[in-house]
Design a protein around this motif. Structure first.
Motif, PDB file in Angstrom:
ATOM      1  N   ILE A  77       0.851  -1.196   0.000  1.00 57.73           N
ATOM      2  CA  ILE A  77       0.000   0.000   0.000  1.00 57.73           C
ATOM      3  C   ILE A  77       0.883   1.240   0.000  1.00 57.73           C
ATOM      4  O   ILE A  77       2.101   1.158   0.181  1.00 57.73           O
ATOM      5  N   LEU A  78       0.274   2.394  -0.198  1.00 60.00           N
ATOM      6  CA  LEU A  78       1.028   3.633  -0.224  1.00 60.00           C
ATOM      7  C   LEU A  78       1.642   3.932   1.144  1.00 60.00           C
ATOM      8  O   LEU A  78       1.061   3.624   2.187  1.00 60.00           O
ATOM      9  N   PHE A  79       2.809   4.534   1.111  1.00 58.24           N
ATOM     10  CA  PHE A  79       3.467   4.982   2.332  1.00 58.24           C
ATOM     11  C   PHE A  79       3.618   6.499   2.231  1.00 58.24           C
ATOM     12  O   PHE A  79       4.252   7.015   1.304  1.00 58.24           O
ATOM     13  N   VAL A  80       2.998   7.218   3.163  1.00 58.82           N
ATOM     14  CA  VAL A  80       2.943   8.672   3.099  1.00 58.82           C
ATOM     15  C   VAL A  80       3.658   9.255   4.312  1.00 58.82           C
ATOM     16  O   VAL A  80       3.457   8.799   5.437  1.00 58.82           O
ATOM     17  N   PHE A  81       4.493  10.266   4.061  1.00 57.04           N
ATOM     18  CA  PHE A  81       5.209  10.875   5.170  1.00 57.04           C
ATOM     19  C   PHE A  81       5.580  12.320   4.841  1.00 57.04           C
ATOM     20  O   PHE A  81       5.545  12.749   3.685  1.00 57.04           O
ATOM     21  N   PHE A  82       5.929  13.063   5.893  1.00 55.75           N
ATOM     22  CA  PHE A  82       6.426  14.428   5.749  1.00 55.75           C
ATOM     23  C   PHE A  82       7.949  14.394   5.784  1.00 55.75           C
ATOM     24  O   PHE A  82       8.545  13.522   6.430  1.00 55.75           O
ATOM     25  N   GLU A  83       8.570  15.357   5.114  1.00 54.36           N
ATOM     26  CA  GLU A  83      10.025  15.453   5.176  1.00 54.36           C
ATOM     27  C   GLU A  83      10.443  16.915   5.106  1.00 54.36           C
ATOM     28  O   GLU A  83       9.733  17.752   4.527  1.00 54.36           O
ATOM     29  N   SER A  84      11.577  17.222   5.704  1.00 52.77           N
ATOM     30  CA  SER A  84      12.097  18.592   5.676  1.00 52.77           C
ATOM     31  C   SER A  84      12.923  18.780   4.405  1.00 52.77           C
ATOM     32  O   SER A  84      13.484  17.812   3.869  1.00 52.77           O
ATOM     33  N   PRO A  85      13.014  20.004   3.907  1.00 59.04           N
ATOM     34  CA  PRO A  85      13.822  20.254   2.704  1.00 59.04           C
ATOM     35  C   PRO A  85      15.272  19.822   2.868  1.00 59.04           C
ATOM     36  O   PRO A  85      15.883  19.311   1.934  1.00 59.04           O
ATOM     37  N   GLN A  86      15.813  20.013   4.073  1.00 55.14           N
ATOM     38  CA  GLN A  86      17.214  19.696   4.315  1.00 55.14           C
ATOM     39  C   GLN A  86      17.497  18.198   4.270  1.00 55.14           C
ATOM     40  O   GLN A  86      18.612  17.775   3.959  1.00 55.14           O
ATOM     41  N   ARG A  87      16.487  17.392   4.567  1.00 51.74           N
ATOM     42  CA  ARG A  87      16.700  15.942   4.648  1.00 51.74           C
ATOM     43  C   ARG A  87      16.172  15.181   3.438  1.00 51.74           C
ATOM     44  O   ARG A  87      16.388  13.974   3.311  1.00 51.74           O
ATOM     45  N   LEU A  88      15.461  15.877   2.544  1.00 53.07           N
ATOM     46  CA  LEU A  88      14.769  15.181   1.453  1.00 53.07           C
ATOM     47  C   LEU A  88      15.710  14.347   0.590  1.00 53.07           C
ATOM     48  O   LEU A  88      15.453  13.158   0.350  1.00 53.07           O
ATOM     49  N   ASN A  89      16.792  14.934   0.100  1.00 51.82           N
ATOM     50  CA  ASN A  89      17.668  14.203  -0.811  1.00 51.82           C
ATOM     51  C   ASN A  89      18.291  12.976  -0.158  1.00 51.82           C
ATOM     52  O   ASN A  89      18.385  11.913  -0.772  1.00 51.82           O
ATOM     53  N   ASN A  90      18.702  13.122   1.077  1.00 53.10           N
ATOM     54  CA  ASN A  90      19.285  11.982   1.780  1.00 53.10           C
ATOM     55  C   ASN A  90      18.246  10.878   1.970  1.00 53.10           C
ATOM     56  O   ASN A  90      18.551   9.689   1.798  1.00 53.10           O
ATOM     57  N   THR A  91      17.018  11.263   2.304  1.00 50.92           N
ATOM     58  CA  THR A  91      15.950  10.278   2.472  1.00 50.92           C
ATOM     59  C   THR A  91      15.640   9.562   1.162  1.00 50.92           C
ATOM     60  O   THR A  91      15.448   8.338   1.135  1.00 50.92           O
ATOM     61  N   LEU A  92      15.618  10.294   0.057  1.00 51.89           N
ATOM     62  CA  LEU A  92      15.366   9.680  -1.249  1.00 51.89           C
ATOM     63  C   LEU A  92      16.455   8.651  -1.590  1.00 51.89           C
ATOM     64  O   LEU A  92      16.160   7.569  -2.121  1.00 51.89           O
ATOM     65  N   LYS A  93      17.686   8.977  -1.281  1.00 50.90           N
ATOM     66  CA  LYS A  93      18.793   8.049  -1.554  1.00 50.90           C
ATOM     67  C   LYS A  93      18.662   6.781  -0.708  1.00 50.90           C
ATOM     68  O   LYS A  93      18.939   5.672  -1.188  1.00 50.90           O
ATOM     69  N   GLU A  94      18.216   6.938   0.526  1.00 40.80           N
ATOM     70  CA  GLU A  94      18.030   5.766   1.391  1.00 40.80           C
ATOM     71  C   GLU A  94      16.851   4.925   0.914  1.00 40.80           C
ATOM     72  O   GLU A  94      16.886   3.688   0.990  1.00 40.80           O
TER      73      GLU A  94
END
Length: 229
Positions: free
Chosen positions: A154-171
């Motif tokens: 199912i879909l996974f929905v979350f909030f993220e900060s601009p500063q952490r977005l790129n690192n989270t996408l890579k993970e």
């Protein structure tokens, strides 16, 4: 004995508020707010006169809870708002609502904008089932969450900060894989941006620009597993 109204407020564009919400805010004796400055801006935009505002935030909730409940009992109409969207959904307020139920105080709801629901709707992904995280934890705990959702259908929905977005996408790319992803930035505001594509494409897209604002991410479920939870 008073009554507590839970009111959804705009997530960005101040025009996104219901007539019933406006009427209730006008009639409220006290409004419990997350940040007085934010709520005053909203009230001014709606031409609502001066109101008694009581700060009820994640930082002082436990300290002021007893007095907040007393105020609900002493006044006819009280309202609870957060800075944006629905109270309690990654916002403060549940302590007051829960205590009102325990004290047999009437509670009502005036629903309004909600960032997770809005992002799912505009993403074009099937939205009948989803898991909402709020903000992802940091470090090892974030990677642990990503491993748990790897086989989620199912879909996974979350909030993220601009500063952490790129690192989270890579993970996400490393742990979950190159899924379809939808990213909403500054929804309903002047600088609104929507991105839909693969995680790998999102990394390139957002690494090439300075990222600002509030971000909601919708990650698609594992292909072929859409009914599994």
């Amino acid at each position: 004995m008073g009554k507590l109204f839970i009111i959804g407020t705009p997530i960005g564009n101040l025009k996104d508020i219901s007539l019933r919400a406006i009427e209730t805010l006008k009639d409220s004796d006290i409004i419990f707010v997350e940040d007085k400055r934010v709520t005053i801006k909203l009230l001014n935009s709606l031409d609502i006169g001066k109101k008694e505002l009581f700060t009820f935030s994640e930082y002082n909730a436990n300290k002021v809870l007893k007095r907040a409940v007393e105020l609900v009992k002493e006044n006819n109409i009280c309202s609870l708002v957060s800075d944006a969207g629905m109270p309690v959904i990654s916002d403060p307020g549940y302590q007051l609502i829960n205590k009102c139920w325990q004290e047999n105080i009437e509670v009502d709801i005036i629903p309004g904008p909600n960032a997770p629901a809005a992002a799912i709707a505009v993403s074009g992904f099937p939205g009948s089932k989803y898991m909402f995280q709020g903000f992802l934890p940091r470090g090892k705990n974030k990677r642990r969450v990503l491993r748990k959702i790897k086989d989620l259908g199912i879909l996974f929905v979350f909030f993220e900060s601009p500063q952490r977005l790129n690192n989270t996408l890579k993970e996400i790319l490393e742990i979950v894989g190159d899924r379809e992803i939808f990213i909403a930035r500054e929804m309903t505001k002047i600088h609104q941006e929507f991105f839909r594509g693969k995680v790998s494409e999102a990394i390139i897209h957002f690494s090439e620009k300075s990222i600002k604002g509030e971000i909601t991410v919708v990650l698609s479920g594992k292909e072929g597993e859409n009914e599994k939870i």
